[in-house]
Scaffold this motif. Structure first.
Motif, PDB file in Angstrom:
ATOM      1  N   THR A  92       0.517  -1.172   0.192  1.00 33.87           N
ATOM      2  CA  THR A  92      -0.276   0.068  -0.134  1.00 33.87           C
ATOM      3  C   THR A  92       0.432   0.975   0.036  1.00 33.87           C
ATOM      4  N   ILE A  93       2.696   1.112  -0.262  1.00 32.91           N
ATOM      5  CA  ILE A  93       3.442   2.164  -0.317  1.00 32.91           C
ATOM      6  C   ILE A  93       4.048   1.898  -1.513  1.00 32.91           C
ATOM      7  N   TYR A  94       4.619   3.321  -2.079  1.00 29.61           N
ATOM      8  CA  TYR A  94       5.014   4.208  -3.038  1.00 29.61           C
ATOM      9  C   TYR A  94       6.945   3.479  -2.443  1.00 29.61           C
ATOM     10  N   PRO A  95       7.545   2.408  -2.595  1.00 28.11           N
ATOM     11  CA  PRO A  95       8.402   2.553  -1.361  1.00 28.11           C
ATOM     12  C   PRO A  95       9.982   3.154  -2.090  1.00 28.11           C
ATOM     13  N   GLY A  96      10.029   3.666  -2.713  1.00 31.86           N
ATOM     14  CA  GLY A  96      11.034   4.553  -3.578  1.00 31.86           C
ATOM     15  C   GLY A  96      11.748   5.003  -2.628  1.00 31.86           C
ATOM     16  N   LEU A  97      11.379   5.983  -2.042  1.00 35.97           N
ATOM     17  CA  LEU A  97      11.669   7.116  -0.720  1.00 35.97           C
ATOM     18  C   LEU A  97      12.206   6.061   0.426  1.00 35.97           C
ATOM     19  N   MET A  98      11.711   5.080   0.787  1.00 34.86           N
ATOM     20  CA  MET A  98      12.375   4.184   1.686  1.00 34.86           C
ATOM     21  C   MET A  98      13.464   3.337   1.197  1.00 34.86           C
ATOM     22  N   ILE A  99      13.505   3.143   0.303  1.00 34.37           N
ATOM     23  CA  ILE A  99      14.511   2.794  -0.445  1.00 34.37           C
ATOM     24  C   ILE A  99      15.530   2.895  -0.524  1.00 34.37           C
ATOM     25  N   THR A 100      15.938   4.266  -1.541  1.00 35.62           N
ATOM     26  CA  THR A 100      16.662   5.273  -1.102  1.00 35.62           C
ATOM     27  C   THR A 100      17.729   5.618  -0.098  1.00 35.62           C
ATOM     28  N   SER A 101      16.648   5.759   1.244  1.00 36.96           N
ATOM     29  CA  SER A 101      16.831   6.455   2.065  1.00 36.96           C
ATOM     30  C   SER A 101      18.627   5.025   2.934  1.00 36.96           C
ATOM     31  N   ALA A 206      13.927   5.425 -14.971  1.00 34.84           N
ATOM     32  CA  ALA A 206      14.061   6.115 -14.877  1.00 34.84           C
ATOM     33  C   ALA A 206      12.391   6.743 -14.660  1.00 34.84           C
ATOM     34  N   TYR A 207      12.059   6.467 -15.562  1.00 37.14           N
ATOM     35  CA  TYR A 207      10.334   6.110 -15.453  1.00 37.14           C
ATOM     36  C   TYR A 207       9.849   5.444 -13.991  1.00 37.14           C
ATOM     37  N   PHE A 208      10.525   4.196 -13.729  1.00 38.78           N
ATOM     38  CA  PHE A 208       9.827   3.301 -12.634  1.00 38.78           C
ATOM     39  C   PHE A 208      10.719   4.059 -11.260  1.00 38.78           C
ATOM     40  N   TYR A 209      11.481   4.264 -11.252  1.00 38.24           N
ATOM     41  CA  TYR A 209      12.057   5.435  -9.845  1.00 38.24           C
ATOM     42  C   TYR A 209      11.209   6.313  -9.673  1.00 38.24           C
ATOM     43  N   MET A 210      10.426   6.255 -10.701  1.00 43.49           N
ATOM     44  CA  MET A 210       9.639   8.103 -10.452  1.00 43.49           C
ATOM     45  C   MET A 210       8.207   7.496  -9.759  1.00 43.49           C
ATOM     46  N   VAL A 211       7.424   6.268 -10.877  1.00 41.07           N
ATOM     47  CA  VAL A 211       6.590   5.134 -10.229  1.00 41.07           C
ATOM     48  C   VAL A 211       6.611   4.684  -8.897  1.00 41.07           C
ATOM     49  N   SER A 212       8.291   3.847  -8.707  1.00 45.53           N
ATOM     50  CA  SER A 212       8.379   3.663  -6.962  1.00 45.53           C
ATOM     51  C   SER A 212       8.345   4.534  -6.027  1.00 45.53           C
ATOM     52  N   SER A 213       8.079   6.084  -6.984  1.00 48.43           N
ATOM     53  CA  SER A 213       8.694   6.980  -5.781  1.00 48.43           C
ATOM     54  C   SER A 213       7.218   7.790  -5.489  1.00 48.43           C
TER      55      SER A 213
END
Length: 709
Positions: A92-101, A206-213
């Motif tokens: 239920t979340i976009y995990p890009g932010l957490m994975i980046t950190s 880059a679009y995939f990274y955007m979708v994950s974020s």
């Protein structure tokens, strides 16, 4: 100054190209450093602390990911949220932010740089804002020129519209999403200009990274197809565009479906159908262009009529069949609210209740963009005057984003980058045009003569005035951005500050953390807390207690039940609280210190949401107004309002308190009135804790009386 410094370097040591490259690197470096530093006001004035509400959930999930690993994170069922339903976090979340950190945290620790994950979260947005400045330079360079790119990088480094969601401590998805969005746009323009599968593949990644974020990726996956469609209509479609779009769409769609929260939406939801439709249109246009090179004109016309007719019929039949069978999901409420600003208010009050979903005031455009508001049309004009494949893209980006930013204040964040880009094009073109009319006065180092514009009789004076005026405007832009960042966007909502006292010194209100700490130390570990959804994320992250609703707002029925409890009398509210196993109730009250974002000012939304479901049909908004249609908390207030649970929890014992020297007891400093119902006692709740400035009030629900006695 940099150019003057570089002119002293011997020609044998450095060529003109190397000087230009060095100057570009210097400006970019300064812009990136400035972009990072200007976002640190909150850390310098307060401390390294997470801001707002949503960032606390992101911080909590990031810490869980760091401590437990991705597998446990992906399968995490959070029983602290949405009691008794719970929430599956990984899906239920976009995990890009957490994975980046987490990646950055592990990288720093592998280099023996010990840093707490909280500080990584606090400084992540300023770090990515520096990268955004660099990406903006490359995007503007692809669109126009190197000079315009440097101006754009400098503008976006300090523009308040972007800073509002990227200051230190603002640990939200937008902190990295704007970088991802501009990176995707940059790679898309590179792919279209070169027709390269490699650049298109990089764009898809880059679009995939955007979708994950960030969920705002929907804007991106509709803008790129719109660009391709515009190229088809204007006759600019070619094999480069075909290769680029087919690669981006196919790879990007497949990769985006790997995000659990996204799943099959790219091929099932209405928001993604435009991208699919343009993909099909590309095949038809590509086939037509190929057939045109092989067939005669008569054969081509016959084939065209047949293909167009067959395509239209098949497309309509398939679309209707999929829509009726439910294979294609309808547009979401948030998407409808972008097309019709009144839709959410009339149909989905939970969406309309969010402050960042409100329409943007005209003054906000100047407040967040200042000079860019006036230079945006100039850049837009020059793009129309020099229409190219890439300029069509930035025109579409500018026009669509300015509409959406007007509909929803949150989307000012999407508008800010294109404002900087188009304003930089306008500034670059204007300065270049008028600088040609300035005669060089340096006799020692003569410069090659530039062709002057002889249409002016006093060309030097006019050019000097225009250059001086633009310099003045840019100077005011810097001061404005610094002031707005310092005063408006660098105050964490978890810690409040105000000017007060006889000497006007700064006062700190730390009631929120005081209340959450008390709750963590003095309530049972399995205690259930009822509050309005705004504070759910903070309670779970800071107090580590179970809450009924939070900022995810995925279940309107559950939120409505809380709204019904707050809007009802004590006895009816007690039935709801017993139904939901509530142990404590938390409310925010600003009447003592003048904090306007309290629960009384949000109360009408609780009424509207509470009455929007079947179990809340007894709640009517008009019952909380006076006969003349006013919402008042004084003696003229509605009896329904003066006896509801929210009123009693906020104003309990407040009638015995002086807030101002020349005002009566019970004077509300937000509503500027003396409250109407002072003398009341609580029957089913008891006061457990009230913070120093009365901002947070916590009540314990009394156990049900023993009916056998």
């Amino acid at each position: 100054m940099a150019a003057s410094f570089l002119s002293y370097l011997p020609a044998s040591q450095m060529s003109h190209e190397k000087k230009s490259t060095l100057l570009t690197l210097m400006i970019l470096t300064i812009a990136a450093i400035l972009s990072f530093l200007i976002r640190l006001f909150s850390v310098l004035r307060f401390e390294s602390v997470i801001h707002e509400f949503d960032p606390y959930f992101n911080y909590r999930t990031t810490r869980f990911l760091v401590d437990n690993g991705y597998y446990d994170f992906h399968n995490w069922f959070d029983d602290r949220a949405w009691y008794p339903l719970g929430r599956i976090i990984g899906g239920t979340i976009y995990p890009g932010l957490m994975i980046t950190s987490t990646i950055l945290y592990n990288l720093l620790h592998s280099l023996n740089i010990t840093i707490d994950i909280r500080n990584v979260c606090v400084f992540l947005a300023p770090l990515f804002s520096s990268l955004t400045s660099i990406v903006t330079y490359h995007l503007t360079k692809e669109l126009w020129s190197t000079g315009a790119g440097l101006v754009a990088a400098s503008l976006i480094a300090i523009v308040p519209g972007y800073i509002s969601r990227s200051v230190a401590g603002s640990y939200d998805n937008e902190g990295i999403a704007i970088f991802c969005m501009l990176l995707t746009y940059t790679l898309w323009i590179k792919a279209v200009k070169r027709g390269s599968v490699a650049w298109a593949t990089a764009c898809a990644v880059a679009y995939f990274y955007m979708v994950s974020s960030w969920g705002g990726y929907v804007f991106l996956i509709n803008l790129i197809p719109m660009h391709v469609f515009a190229l088809i209509v204007t006759g600019r479609f070619n094999v480069k565009v075909y290769v680029s779009y087919c690669t981006v769409y196919c790879l990007g769609t497949v990769m985006s479906m790997q995000i659990p929260f996204v799943g099959f939406q790219p091929i099932q939801s209405s928001e993604h159908m435009a991208a699919f439709g343009v993909f099909g249109l590309c095949q038809i246009v590509g086939f037509y262009q190929y057939a045109a090179s092989k067939l005669s004109k008569e054969e081509l016309n016959l084939l065209s009529r047949f293909v167009i007719s067959a395509t239209v019929v098949v497309s309509l039949v398939v679309a209707m069949a999929l829509q009726l069978s439910g294979k294609i999901a309808p547009w979401t409420g948030r998407f409808y609210s972008l097309l019709d600003p009144s839709y959410a208010k009339n149909n989905i009050p939970i969406i309309a209740s969010v402050s960042e979903h409100q329409p943007t005031a005209w003054s906000s455009f100047y407040f967040d963009l200042q000079l860019l508001v006036f230079m945006f049309p100039v850049g837009l004009y020059h793009c129309f005057a020099n229409l190219t494949t890439e300029n069509i893209f930035i025109i579409l980006y500018g026009v669509t984003s300015i509409y959406f930013a007007g509909v929803m204040v949150r989307l000012m964040l999407v508008l800010a980058p294109v404002m900087c880009i188009l304003a930089s094009i306008g500034l670059n073109k204007t300065m270049t045009s008028f600088m040609k009319n300035l005669e060089s006065t340096n006799k020692e180092t003569p410069q090659p003569k530039k062709r002057a514009d002889n249409s002016y009789s006093v060309k030097n004076e006019v050019a000097m005035a225009v250059v001086a005026m633009i310099t003045l405007f840019l100077t005011t832009y810097v001061f404005h951005c610094t002031w707005v960042t310092s005063e408006a966007y660098s105050s964490p909502s978890i810690v409040l500050a105000a000017r007060g006292g006889s000497d006007g010194s700064r006062m700190i209100f730390d009631d929120f953390r005081e209340a959450y700490y008390w709750m963590r130390q003095n309530t049972e570990e399995d205690a259930k807390i009822m509050s309005w959804w705004d504070y759910g994320y903070q309670i779970t992250a800071m107090a580590n207690r179970t809450i009924l609703v939070d900022n995810n707002t995925w279940n309107n029925t559950h939120i409505s039940r809380v709204g019904q409890a707050m809007s009802s009398t004590e006895d009816k509210a007690y039935e709801i609280m017993q139904e939901l196993d509530v142990d404590y109730v938390l409310v925010i009250f600003g009447g003592m210190v003048g904090y306007s974002s309290d629960d009384i000012n949000k109360f009408l939304w609780m009424v509207r949401i509470g009455g929007s479901t079947d179990r809340g049909t007894h709640i009517h908004e008009k019952d909380y107004y006076t006969p003349s249609g006013e919402f008042r908390v004084d003696r003229e207030g509605s009896p329904t309002l003066l006896n509801c649970l929210m009123y009693k929890l906020c104003y309990y014992k407040f009638g015995n308190v002086y807030t101002d020297a020349n005002k009566p007891m019970g004077y509300d400093r937000v509503r500027n009135v003396e409250i109407g119902n002072k003398d009341f006692e609580l029957d089913v709740l008891e006061e457990a804790y009230t913070t120093q400035h009365w901002l947070v009030r916590i009540y314990k629900v009394k156990p049900m009386s023993n009916r056998g006695i």
